[in-house]
Scaffold this motif. Structure first.
Motif, PDB file in Angstrom:
ATOM      1  N   ALA A  67       0.820  -1.212   0.000  1.00 26.35           N
ATOM      2  CA  ALA A  67       0.000   0.000   0.000  1.00 26.35           C
ATOM      3  C   ALA A  67       0.853   1.261   0.000  1.00 26.35           C
ATOM      4  O   ALA A  67       0.462   2.282  -0.562  1.00 26.35           O
ATOM      5  CB  ALA A  67      -0.939  -0.005   1.202  1.00 26.35           C
ATOM      6  N   GLY A  68       2.031   1.190   0.642  1.00 31.10           N
ATOM      7  CA  GLY A  68       2.885   2.371   0.658  1.00 31.10           C
ATOM      8  C   GLY A  68       3.844   2.365   1.835  1.00 31.10           C
ATOM      9  O   GLY A  68       4.058   1.335   2.488  1.00 31.10           O
ATOM     10  N   THR A  69       4.417   3.516   2.119  1.00 31.82           N
ATOM     11  CA  THR A  69       5.403   3.643   3.188  1.00 31.82           C
ATOM     12  C   THR A  69       5.125   4.900   4.011  1.00 31.82           C
ATOM     13  O   THR A  69       4.409   5.806   3.577  1.00 31.82           O
ATOM     14  CB  THR A  69       6.838   3.724   2.622  1.00 31.82           C
ATOM     15  N   ALA A  70       5.724   4.948   5.188  1.00 36.70           N
ATOM     16  CA  ALA A  70       5.639   6.139   6.035  1.00 36.70           C
ATOM     17  C   ALA A  70       6.817   6.130   6.990  1.00 36.70           C
ATOM     18  O   ALA A  70       7.324   5.056   7.362  1.00 36.70           O
ATOM     19  CB  ALA A  70       4.329   6.171   6.813  1.00 36.70           C
ATOM     20  N   ARG A  71       7.259   7.307   7.368  1.00 36.77           N
ATOM     21  CA  ARG A  71       8.336   7.420   8.363  1.00 36.77           C
ATOM     22  C   ARG A  71       7.688   7.793   9.697  1.00 36.77           C
ATOM     23  O   ARG A  71       7.118   8.870   9.854  1.00 36.77           O
ATOM     24  CB  ARG A  71       9.356   8.477   7.950  1.00 36.77           C
ATOM     25  N   MET A  72       7.789   6.873  10.639  1.00 35.37           N
ATOM     26  CA  MET A  72       7.103   7.024  11.916  1.00 35.37           C
ATOM     27  C   MET A  72       8.041   7.600  12.977  1.00 35.37           C
ATOM     28  O   MET A  72       9.214   7.212  13.064  1.00 35.37           O
ATOM     29  CB  MET A  72       6.578   5.672  12.391  1.00 35.37           C
ATOM     30  N   LEU A  79       8.270   2.391   7.904  1.00 32.79           N
ATOM     31  CA  LEU A  79       7.478   1.173   7.755  1.00 32.79           C
ATOM     32  C   LEU A  79       6.920   1.042   6.345  1.00 32.79           C
ATOM     33  O   LEU A  79       6.780   2.022   5.614  1.00 32.79           O
ATOM     34  CB  LEU A  79       6.341   1.107   8.781  1.00 32.79           C
ATOM     35  N   THR A  80       6.612  -0.184   5.983  1.00 32.51           N
ATOM     36  CA  THR A  80       5.942  -0.493   4.734  1.00 32.51           C
ATOM     37  C   THR A  80       4.595  -1.111   5.059  1.00 32.51           C
ATOM     38  O   THR A  80       4.512  -2.061   5.846  1.00 32.51           O
ATOM     39  CB  THR A  80       6.759  -1.476   3.877  1.00 32.51           C
ATOM     40  N   ALA A  81       3.547  -0.550   4.481  1.00 35.82           N
ATOM     41  CA  ALA A  81       2.198  -1.091   4.674  1.00 35.82           C
ATOM     42  C   ALA A  81       1.979  -2.173   3.631  1.00 35.82           C
ATOM     43  O   ALA A  81       1.673  -1.888   2.475  1.00 35.82           O
ATOM     44  CB  ALA A  81       1.159   0.019   4.535  1.00 35.82           C
ATOM     45  N   SER A  82       2.195  -3.418   4.037  1.00 34.72           N
ATOM     46  CA  SER A  82       2.184  -4.535   3.098  1.00 34.72           C
ATOM     47  C   SER A  82       0.853  -5.266   3.101  1.00 34.72           C
ATOM     48  O   SER A  82       0.241  -5.452   4.156  1.00 34.72           O
ATOM     49  CB  SER A  82       3.300  -5.532   3.444  1.00 34.72           C
ATOM     50  N   GLY A  83       0.438  -5.711   1.925  1.00 38.82           N
ATOM     51  CA  GLY A  83      -0.724  -6.569   1.807  1.00 38.82           C
ATOM     52  C   GLY A  83      -0.362  -7.996   2.180  1.00 38.82           C
ATOM     53  O   GLY A  83       0.793  -8.331   2.406  1.00 38.82           O
ATOM     54  N   ALA A  84      -1.354  -8.854   2.233  1.00 40.09           N
ATOM     55  CA  ALA A  84      -1.131 -10.223   2.697  1.00 40.09           C
ATOM     56  C   ALA A  84      -0.811 -11.187   1.566  1.00 40.09           C
ATOM     57  O   ALA A  84      -0.322 -12.285   1.800  1.00 40.09           O
ATOM     58  CB  ALA A  84      -2.366 -10.716   3.450  1.00 40.09           C
ATOM     59  N   THR A  85      -1.066 -10.810   0.333  1.00 37.91           N
ATOM     60  CA  THR A  85      -0.967 -11.769  -0.753  1.00 37.91           C
ATOM     61  C   THR A  85       0.433 -11.892  -1.330  1.00 37.91           C
ATOM     62  O   THR A  85       0.782 -12.917  -1.908  1.00 37.91           O
ATOM     63  CB  THR A  85      -1.915 -11.381  -1.897  1.00 37.91           C
ATOM     64  N   GLY A  86       1.239 -10.854  -1.210  1.00 36.52           N
ATOM     65  CA  GLY A  86       2.571 -10.887  -1.796  1.00 36.52           C
ATOM     66  C   GLY A  86       2.574 -10.689  -3.290  1.00 36.52           C
ATOM     67  O   GLY A  86       3.595 -10.884  -3.953  1.00 36.52           O
ATOM     68  N   SER A  87       1.460 -10.318  -3.853  1.00 38.68           N
ATOM     69  CA  SER A  87       1.356 -10.059  -5.286  1.00 38.68           C
ATOM     70  C   SER A  87       0.417  -8.878  -5.490  1.00 38.68           C
ATOM     71  O   SER A  87      -0.389  -8.546  -4.614  1.00 38.68           O
ATOM     72  CB  SER A  87       0.827 -11.292  -6.024  1.00 38.68           C
ATOM     73  N   PRO A  88       0.516  -8.199  -6.624  1.00 37.03           N
ATOM     74  CA  PRO A  88      -0.328  -7.023  -6.858  1.00 37.03           C
ATOM     75  C   PRO A  88      -1.819  -7.361  -6.768  1.00 37.03           C
ATOM     76  O   PRO A  88      -2.290  -8.341  -7.338  1.00 37.03           O
ATOM     77  CB  PRO A  88       0.055  -6.595  -8.275  1.00 37.03           C
TER      78      PRO A  88
END
Length: 213
Positions: A142-147, A167-176
Motif C-alpha cells: 500500500a505504501g510507506t511512512a516514516r514514523m 514502515l511499509t504497509a504490506s498486503g497479505a498476498t505478496g502479489s499485486p
C-alpha cells in the motif's frame, strides 16, 4: 556561500548539536525500530499523557503520482484526506498499545507522567484510488511512512525518548492486488498498529547503556 554565512551556518550547527547532547538521550539497540534513544530513568515512568497524532503526506507525492498517471489525477483534497485519515488511524492504536504494555493512560500532566507525541511523516501511497469509472489501481504494498515518537516529562519537558522507523504497509498476498481507499486505509492501519505495539514494548523494556568508565 560567503564567509559570514558560513560562520552563521556553523554556529547554528553547533547550537543544534549542543542541544541534542544536552537532552541526555542514549541510543540503544532495537529489534523492531530503526532508531531508539532513551534517557536514564525512563523505566520510572508508568503513566502516559498522549498528544493527538500528526500526519503528513510526502511533499513530492502528488507530483509523482500526477506525473505517472495517464488518466485522472490526484488532487490536494486527496493529500488532505490521507493526512487526516492517517492521524485518526494513529490515534486509534497508540493508547491501546501503551495500555497493553503496562502503562496507565492519563489526561493531565503530573509527576511520573510521560508525554508522548506520535507522527506519521512522508506518507507515500503507492496506488491511490482516484474513484474514476473504468480506472483500477493495483499494488503489492500500500505504501510507506516514516514514523516518529517523542516522549518527554509532562511537567518539565525533559526529553525521555525518541524513536524513528520507516514502515511499509504490506498486503497479505505478496502479489499485486486491487487498491482502493478502503484497502489502503486497512493496510496502513495494520502497519500503524504494529508500529505502536513495537514502540510501547521497546520503551517499556529499554535500558540505557551503562556509562563508559
Amino acid at each position: 556561500m560567503d564567509r559570514r554565512n558560513v560562520m552563521v551556518f556553523s554556529s547554528l550547527m553547533f547550537l543544534a548539536a549542543a542541544a541534542f547532547a544536552q537532552d541526555a538521550l542514549q541510543a540503544v539497540k532495537s529489534k523492531q525500530l530503526d532508531q531508539l534513544q532513551v534517557a536514564p530513568g525512563l523505566s520510572a515512568y508508568k503513566k502516559v499523557l498522549i498528544d493527538p497524532s500528526k500526519a503528513e503526506v510526502h511533499p513530492g507525492w502528488m507530483r509523482s503520482m500526477n506525473d505517472g498517471l495517464g488518466g485522472p489525477k490526484v488532487k490536494r483534497a486527496d493529500v488532505d484526506r490521507i493526512a487526516k485519515e492517517s492521524a485518526k488511524g494513529l490515534d486509534m492504536f497508540v493508547a491501546p498499545a501503551f495500555k497493553a504494555n503496562g502503562y496507565e493512560i492519563v489526561t493531565a500532566p503530573g509527576p511520573g507522567v510521560m508525554r508522548i507525541a506520535a507522527s506519521a511523516n512522508e506518507i507515500y501511497v503507492n496506488a491511490p484510488d482516484t474513484n474514476q469509472p473504468g480506472v483500477m489501481s493495483a499494488t503489492e504494498d500500500a505504501g510507506t511512512a516514516r514514523m516518529r515518537l517523542v516522549a518527554t516529562d509532562s511537567v518539565s519537558g525533559k526529553p525521555l525518548a525518541r524513536t524513528e522507523h520507516k514502515l511499509t504497509a504490506s498486503g497479505a498476498t505478496g502479489s499485486p492486488t486491487r487498491a482502493t481507499n478502503v484497502s489502503n486505509r486497512f493496510w496502513f492501519g495494520n502497519a500503524f498498529e504494529r508500529w505502536a505495539v513495537n514502540v510501547a514494548k521497546e520503551l517499556q523494556a529499554a535500558t540505557p547503556p551503562a556509562p563508559k568508565s
